[in-house]
Design a protein around this motif. Structure first.
Motif, PDB file in Angstrom:
ATOM      1  N   ALA A   1       0.851  -1.184   0.000  1.00 20.11           N
ATOM      2  CA  ALA A   1       0.000   0.000   0.000  1.00 20.11           C
ATOM      3  C   ALA A   1       0.891   1.239   0.000  1.00 20.11           C
ATOM      4  N   LYS A   2       0.379   2.352  -0.423  1.00 23.07           N
ATOM      5  CA  LYS A   2       1.192   3.560  -0.526  1.00 23.07           C
ATOM      6  C   LYS A   2       1.597   4.052   0.868  1.00 23.07           C
ATOM      7  N   PRO A   3       2.873   3.891   1.232  1.00 21.94           N
ATOM      8  CA  PRO A   3       3.316   4.347   2.547  1.00 21.94           C
ATOM      9  C   PRO A   3       3.727   5.812   2.510  1.00 21.94           C
ATOM     10  N   ASP A   4       3.933   6.365   3.687  1.00 15.00           N
ATOM     11  CA  ASP A   4       4.455   7.734   3.775  1.00 15.00           C
ATOM     12  C   ASP A   4       5.971   7.748   3.765  1.00 15.00           C
ATOM     13  N   ALA A   5       6.581   6.610   4.096  1.00 16.20           N
ATOM     14  CA  ALA A   5       8.034   6.487   4.091  1.00 16.20           C
ATOM     15  C   ALA A   5       8.375   5.006   3.990  1.00 16.20           C
ATOM     16  N   VAL A   6       9.566   4.716   3.538  1.00 18.68           N
ATOM     17  CA  VAL A   6      10.015   3.330   3.422  1.00 18.68           C
ATOM     18  C   VAL A   6      11.267   3.124   4.262  1.00 18.68           C
ATOM     19  N   ILE A   7      11.517   1.865   4.559  1.00 20.45           N
ATOM     20  CA  ILE A   7      12.715   1.480   5.305  1.00 20.45           C
ATOM     21  C   ILE A   7      13.478   0.459   4.473  1.00 20.45           C
ATOM     22  N   PHE A   8      14.761   0.703   4.282  1.00 18.23           N
ATOM     23  CA  PHE A   8      15.629  -0.217   3.560  1.00 18.23           C
ATOM     24  C   PHE A   8      16.747  -0.687   4.485  1.00 18.23           C
ATOM     25  N   THR A   9      16.749  -1.968   4.807  1.00 19.87           N
ATOM     26  CA  THR A   9      17.840  -2.513   5.628  1.00 19.87           C
ATOM     27  C   THR A   9      18.852  -3.261   4.777  1.00 19.87           C
ATOM     28  N   SER A  10      18.711  -3.177   3.464  1.00 21.37           N
ATOM     29  CA  SER A  10      19.717  -3.725   2.555  1.00 21.37           C
ATOM     30  C   SER A  10      19.544  -3.084   1.191  1.00 21.37           C
ATOM     31  N   ALA A  11      20.599  -3.179   0.384  1.00 22.12           N
ATOM     32  CA  ALA A  11      20.513  -2.657  -0.978  1.00 22.12           C
ATOM     33  C   ALA A  11      19.463  -3.394  -1.790  1.00 22.12           C
ATOM     34  N   ASN A  12      19.227  -4.659  -1.472  1.00 22.11           N
ATOM     35  CA  ASN A  12      18.229  -5.434  -2.209  1.00 22.11           C
ATOM     36  C   ASN A  12      16.822  -4.874  -2.021  1.00 22.11           C
ATOM     37  N   GLY A  13      16.585  -4.238  -0.879  1.00 22.44           N
ATOM     38  CA  GLY A  13      15.296  -3.621  -0.642  1.00 22.44           C
ATOM     39  C   GLY A  13      15.029  -2.475  -1.604  1.00 22.44           C
ATOM     40  N   VAL A  14      16.080  -1.752  -1.971  1.00 21.40           N
ATOM     41  CA  VAL A  14      15.936  -0.641  -2.923  1.00 21.40           C
ATOM     42  C   VAL A  14      15.497  -1.177  -4.277  1.00 21.40           C
ATOM     43  N   SER A  15      16.154  -2.239  -4.729  1.00 18.96           N
ATOM     44  CA  SER A  15      15.776  -2.842  -6.009  1.00 18.96           C
ATOM     45  C   SER A  15      14.345  -3.351  -5.981  1.00 18.96           C
ATOM     46  N   ALA A  16      13.959  -3.945  -4.854  1.00 17.80           N
ATOM     47  CA  ALA A  16      12.601  -4.459  -4.714  1.00 17.80           C
ATOM     48  C   ALA A  16      11.584  -3.328  -4.748  1.00 17.80           C
ATOM     49  N   ALA A  17      11.924  -2.190  -4.157  1.00 24.81           N
ATOM     50  CA  ALA A  17      10.996  -1.053  -4.137  1.00 24.81           C
ATOM     51  C   ALA A  17      10.707  -0.553  -5.549  1.00 24.81           C
ATOM     52  N   LYS A  18      11.705  -0.625  -6.403  1.00 25.61           N
ATOM     53  CA  LYS A  18      11.488  -0.230  -7.799  1.00 25.61           C
ATOM     54  C   LYS A  18      10.438  -1.137  -8.447  1.00 25.61           C
ATOM     55  N   ARG A  19      10.566  -2.444  -8.190  1.00 21.79           N
ATOM     56  CA  ARG A  19       9.616  -3.393  -8.777  1.00 21.79           C
ATOM     57  C   ARG A  19       8.203  -3.177  -8.234  1.00 21.79           C
ATOM     58  N   LEU A  20       8.099  -2.712  -6.995  1.00 24.23           N
ATOM     59  CA  LEU A  20       6.789  -2.488  -6.384  1.00 24.23           C
ATOM     60  C   LEU A  20       6.138  -1.201  -6.876  1.00 24.23           C
ATOM     61  N   GLY A  21       6.908  -0.400  -7.608  1.00 22.55           N
ATOM     62  CA  GLY A  21       6.357   0.831  -8.165  1.00 22.55           C
ATOM     63  C   GLY A  21       6.115   1.922  -7.151  1.00 22.55           C
ATOM     64  N   LEU A  22       6.898   1.933  -6.077  1.00 17.58           N
ATOM     65  CA  LEU A  22       6.727   2.974  -5.064  1.00 17.58           C
ATOM     66  C   LEU A  22       7.106   4.336  -5.643  1.00 17.58           C
ATOM     67  N   LEU A  23       6.378   5.347  -5.238  1.00 18.53           N
ATOM     68  CA  LEU A  23       6.564   6.681  -5.785  1.00 18.53           C
ATOM     69  C   LEU A  23       7.938   7.248  -5.425  1.00 18.53           C
ATOM     70  N   LYS A  24       8.564   7.861  -6.396  1.00 19.08           N
ATOM     71  CA  LYS A  24       9.820   8.548  -6.130  1.00 19.08           C
ATOM     72  C   LYS A  24       9.550   9.769  -5.251  1.00 19.08           C
ATOM     73  N   GLY A  25      10.566  10.137  -4.482  1.00 18.81           N
ATOM     74  CA  GLY A  25      10.420  11.277  -3.596  1.00 18.81           C
ATOM     75  C   GLY A  25      10.047  10.905  -2.183  1.00 18.81           C
ATOM     76  N   LEU A  26       9.721   9.627  -1.949  1.00 21.29           N
ATOM     77  CA  LEU A  26       9.408   9.182  -0.591  1.00 21.29           C
ATOM     78  C   LEU A  26      10.653   9.254   0.290  1.00 21.29           C
ATOM     79  N   ALA A  27      10.452   9.561   1.566  1.00 18.59           N
ATOM     80  CA  ALA A  27      11.547   9.479   2.527  1.00 18.59           C
ATOM     81  C   ALA A  27      11.921   8.014   2.694  1.00 18.59           C
ATOM     82  N   ALA A  28      13.213   7.736   2.706  1.00 19.96           N
ATOM     83  CA  ALA A  28      13.691   6.360   2.836  1.00 19.96           C
ATOM     84  C   ALA A  28      14.723   6.293   3.955  1.00 19.96           C
ATOM     85  N   TRP A  29      14.357   5.623   5.023  1.00 21.48           N
ATOM     86  CA  TRP A  29      15.287   5.414   6.129  1.00 21.48           C
ATOM     87  C   TRP A  29      16.169   4.216   5.761  1.00 21.48           C
TER      88      TRP A  29
END
Length: 235
Positions: A47-75
């Protein structure tokens, strides 16, 4: 004898580490690539979150596949993950290098809104559970699996010989997979990213475990170089 270093991260990450190691090591060295984890995407939705959390570089790649909006805060757990998040269009906030410290930083910031932790099937730190317990809404999004691989024939040959080999280990998951392949004939020395990685190494595998001074690639490189230097002096 030429010192042997066996790298167990996925190929691309291992190649970057190998390049940095060769650039700073003044002498012969044998580097064996033996990935113990293969990153495999799994079906996921978010679901569209207000921010995302990445505990690995693989999470970043996965977020691209999920179509998350650019510009989100990413911890982000550390600086390398933050760099990748920025390149992917997120607004990164860099953590201290480990999941536990990242959770503490988020709790201290008292953010509003809903978070999504984009992670793999195998994860530590109880990120979402801890944040929810602190009153911060966080959804777990399991977007990839870290499938275990066997040691390559070249690596098996190295650990079966009566010599010394060095394993830099970057995750508890990798340590656990390697435990199932040992113990080995070779004298094994480990370089662990953190105390959590050290604790995941079975005691019978080795009594020689060096822990990086910080949970990041730069500290791991420095620690590996120090172990190499000690090995050369020992010989």
């Amino acid at each position: 004898m030429t010192p042997t270093v066996i790298l167990t991260r996925p190929q691309a990450q291992s190649e970057r580490f190998a390049q940095a190691l060769r650039a700073q090591w003044d002498g012969p060295i044998e580097i064996i690539h033996a990935p113990l984890i293969k990153i495999v995407p799994v079906a996921a939705s978010c679901a569209k979150p207000d921010a995302v959390i990445f505990t690995s570089a693989n999470g970043v790649s996965a977020a691209k596949r999920l179509g998350l909006l650019k510009g989100l805060a990413a911890w982000c757990v550390g600086s390398k993950t933050a760099e990748l998040a920025r390149a992917a269009g997120f607004e990164p906030i860099t953590g201290p290098g480990d999941a536990s410290g990242l959770v503490s930083a988020i709790v201290a910031a008292k953010p509003s809104g809903t978070f999504a932790h984009i992670r793999g099937k195998h994860a530590r730190g109880d990120v979402s559970a801890r944040l929810n317990a602190a009153g911060i809404r966080c959804e777990d999004v399991v977007a990839y699996d870290q499938v275990a691989l066997s040691l390559t024939p070249e690596a098996k040959s190295a650990v079966s010989a009566r010599q010394s080999v060095i394993f830099p280990l970057f995750s508890p998951r990798t340590a656990t997979i390697l435990n199932s392949a040992g113990p080995f004939v070779a004298q094994v020395q480990f370089v662990a990213l953190s105390e959590a990685v050290k604790l995941a190494i079975a005691p019978e595998m080795s009594q020689q475990v060096a822990v990086a001074t910080a949970p990041n690639g730069k500290a791991m490189l420095s620690a590996t170089l120090q172990v190499l230097q000690k090995e050369i002096r020992r010989r």
